[in-house]
Design a protein around this motif. Sequence first.
Motif, PDB file in Angstrom:
ATOM      1  N   GLY A  22       0.704  -1.201   0.159  1.00 22.61           N
ATOM      2  CA  GLY A  22      -0.056   0.197  -0.036  1.00 22.61           C
ATOM      3  C   GLY A  22       0.820   1.283   0.148  1.00 22.61           C
ATOM      4  O   GLY A  22       0.179   2.325   0.068  1.00 22.61           O
ATOM      5  N   GLU A  23       2.300   1.253  -0.087  1.00 20.45           N
ATOM      6  CA  GLU A  23       2.832   2.626  -0.265  1.00 20.45           C
ATOM      7  C   GLU A  23       2.641   3.152  -1.575  1.00 20.45           C
ATOM      8  O   GLU A  23       2.707   2.584  -2.749  1.00 20.45           O
ATOM      9  N   HIS A  24       2.745   4.618  -1.730  1.00 18.35           N
ATOM     10  CA  HIS A  24       2.599   5.441  -2.975  1.00 18.35           C
ATOM     11  C   HIS A  24       3.150   6.580  -2.798  1.00 18.35           C
ATOM     12  O   HIS A  24       3.141   7.415  -2.021  1.00 18.35           O
ATOM     13  N   PHE A  25       4.062   6.724  -3.991  1.00 21.74           N
ATOM     14  CA  PHE A  25       5.007   8.162  -4.041  1.00 21.74           C
ATOM     15  C   PHE A  25       4.840   8.356  -5.471  1.00 21.74           C
ATOM     16  O   PHE A  25       4.986   7.563  -6.418  1.00 21.74           O
ATOM     17  N   PRO A  40      -2.647  -0.209  -7.216  1.00 17.40           N
ATOM     18  CA  PRO A  40      -4.119  -0.107  -8.149  1.00 17.40           C
ATOM     19  C   PRO A  40      -4.594   1.211  -7.778  1.00 17.40           C
ATOM     20  O   PRO A  40      -4.725   1.645  -6.431  1.00 17.40           O
ATOM     21  N   HIS A  41      -5.157   1.614  -8.521  1.00 12.71           N
ATOM     22  CA  HIS A  41      -5.804   3.095  -8.532  1.00 12.71           C
ATOM     23  C   HIS A  41      -6.607   3.525  -9.838  1.00 12.71           C
ATOM     24  O   HIS A  41      -6.135   3.040 -10.924  1.00 12.71           O
ATOM     25  N   TYR A  42      -7.500   4.425  -9.747  1.00 11.39           N
ATOM     26  CA  TYR A  42      -7.666   5.334 -10.878  1.00 11.39           C
ATOM     27  C   TYR A  42      -7.416   6.632 -10.996  1.00 11.39           C
ATOM     28  O   TYR A  42      -7.029   7.345  -9.991  1.00 11.39           O
ATOM     29  N   ARG A  62     -16.085   0.792 -10.254  1.00 13.28           N
ATOM     30  CA  ARG A  62     -16.744   0.163  -9.335  1.00 13.28           C
ATOM     31  C   ARG A  62     -18.212   0.285  -9.115  1.00 13.28           C
ATOM     32  O   ARG A  62     -19.200  -0.392  -9.003  1.00 13.28           O
ATOM     33  N   THR A  63     -18.325   1.817  -9.238  1.00 13.63           N
ATOM     34  CA  THR A  63     -19.577   2.273  -9.006  1.00 13.63           C
ATOM     35  C   THR A  63     -19.976   3.420 -10.071  1.00 13.63           C
ATOM     36  O   THR A  63     -19.009   3.932 -10.631  1.00 13.63           O
ATOM     37  N   ASN A  96      -4.686   4.967  -3.132  1.00 10.35           N
ATOM     38  CA  ASN A  96      -4.288   3.399  -3.281  1.00 10.35           C
ATOM     39  C   ASN A  96      -5.368   2.435  -3.001  1.00 10.35           C
ATOM     40  O   ASN A  96      -6.133   2.838  -1.898  1.00 10.35           O
ATOM     41  N   LEU A  97      -5.474   1.513  -3.831  1.00  7.58           N
ATOM     42  CA  LEU A  97      -6.491   0.562  -3.610  1.00  7.58           C
ATOM     43  C   LEU A  97      -5.835  -0.723  -3.430  1.00  7.58           C
ATOM     44  O   LEU A  97      -4.565  -0.898  -3.691  1.00  7.58           O
ATOM     45  N   THR A  98      -6.559  -1.894  -2.522  1.00  9.73           N
ATOM     46  CA  THR A  98      -5.836  -3.271  -2.347  1.00  9.73           C
ATOM     47  C   THR A  98      -6.412  -4.017  -3.355  1.00  9.73           C
ATOM     48  O   THR A  98      -7.638  -3.703  -3.858  1.00  9.73           O
TER      49      THR A  98
END
Length: 525
Positions: free
Chosen positions: A200-203, A223-225, A247-248, A260-262
């Motif tokens: 889950g780390e994001h830079f 994973p992300h949009y 997703r919605t 960030n998505l899991t």
Amino acid sequence: MAAGGAEEQRRRPGRLSALSVYRRAAGAGRLERRRRGTPLPAGGKRAKARPRRGGAGSGGPEPEAPPQPPPVAAAPPSRVERAKAPAGSPEAKRQGGPAASPGGPRPAGEGGGGVVGLLRRLERVEDSRQRAAELFRWLVAPVAPGEFLGRHWERAPLLVRRGDPGYYAGLFSTADFDAALRGGEVHFGTHLDVTSYAEGEHFGSMAGANTYLTPPGTQGFAPHYDDIEAFVLQLEGKKHWRVYSPRTDAEELPQFSSANLTQAELGKPVLETVLEAGDLLYFPRGFIHQGDCLPDAHSLHITVSSYQRNSWGDLLEKLLPAALQMAMEEDVEYRQGLPIDYLRYMGVANSDAVDARRTAFVEKVQSLLKKLVDYAPIDAAVDQRAKSFLHDCLPPVLTQSEKAQSVYGFPARWQDGGPRDVDILITKDTEVRLLRHGIVRLCNEEAGVMLYYTTENSRVYHKEEPKFLEIDPEYTDSIEFLLSSYPNHVSVDTLPCETLEDKISLATLLFEKGILTTKKPLVQV
């Protein structure tokens, strides 16, 4: 022509309303014809930097921003399509069903020296709009631009399997990356970031056109949009991609990128593939994506992004406050007071109450909202968005002929970013045209009529304030004449100014700013 300083303040008695400014600039007789061009109210402080005639510029020309295709309405397609691979290939077996065929005319980049050959061919195209259209056709080939815009733009991902590792040859490479690093012109945190994804780390972030180099067996982002339309151009190596539908409904065409998505938050991907050199992957904003490198190959790709905050809602954010100001100035109904006792029956606490006064109140608000559209300065709101876009743009890169016929090729001595000790001899017979389509925009604002332009923009994003010239209202017809004449040359004498001196003065100023080019190179005097 360009007014400023104390004289400007003396003749401007105070803050003027949007309506009164337009009456001064356009004249009462033109008000009804051009209502929708009424200037918007100022949203912040006025730009401090006003380019002066012959003043310092921001250096030489730089590459222009990538073209951004407009959306085209069409029937909703399936969630993902692929350009069909040759029959019997491993990719064809993975793809399964039928899809777009790579047949038809060869793309502009095929069999002609890669990107270098493409650029050489584009240099021979006079109209910059045609160059942009041809470049976009090359980007999505073999899928036709109309098919792409009708079936995929903002709707569904597209995978283009080209089987041509040299398709992007000359665009960028790991050798270019290495040379840039060794040249000492790349600074960590400014031009370069290192990103990784583990638990889950994001830079880092993505905007515009970014290059990503990924070592074998690693993953960059979680994973992300995103809030942009993304075109992934695989330059070297391979990369494994998975793309998931929004997703919605709320995540379709989002205003902002996600956190960030899991993996647990994701469903089944609508597309899973390995991009190879020469391939293209497109996915709209809101589609979740993740990419990782295979153990046996590195990856180098460019992501071209567009359409960030470019929705109808973003336009209305500019438009509605201006429309309300106009309505309140012109229509007494908007200035009438609210019912004295409206707080007693309106509000969330009273939302379930059955009361005729509530019904009347709601109907009144709805009526005012419907009438508000009659006061909406739509064109002026669009101009304000265009003004912001011009500030975002890089200055245009010039072809050899454009350079020779512009101020950048003029045989002058340059000092402090501008020409010195030289007179630019433009006569009534000099033939001129705009350097490019879309590099200028006339905006009618509270302070006056402004001409915003890109030719002196900084290469660093928003390093400097927007570049503009304040234009006397009588010169707007000449600017519009130049805009409508492009790409044809017109003689200076045909500019619809009152005097020949004004015609030559306007053309000279625009030439000095790099906005105009001449049909033949000017001689030094």
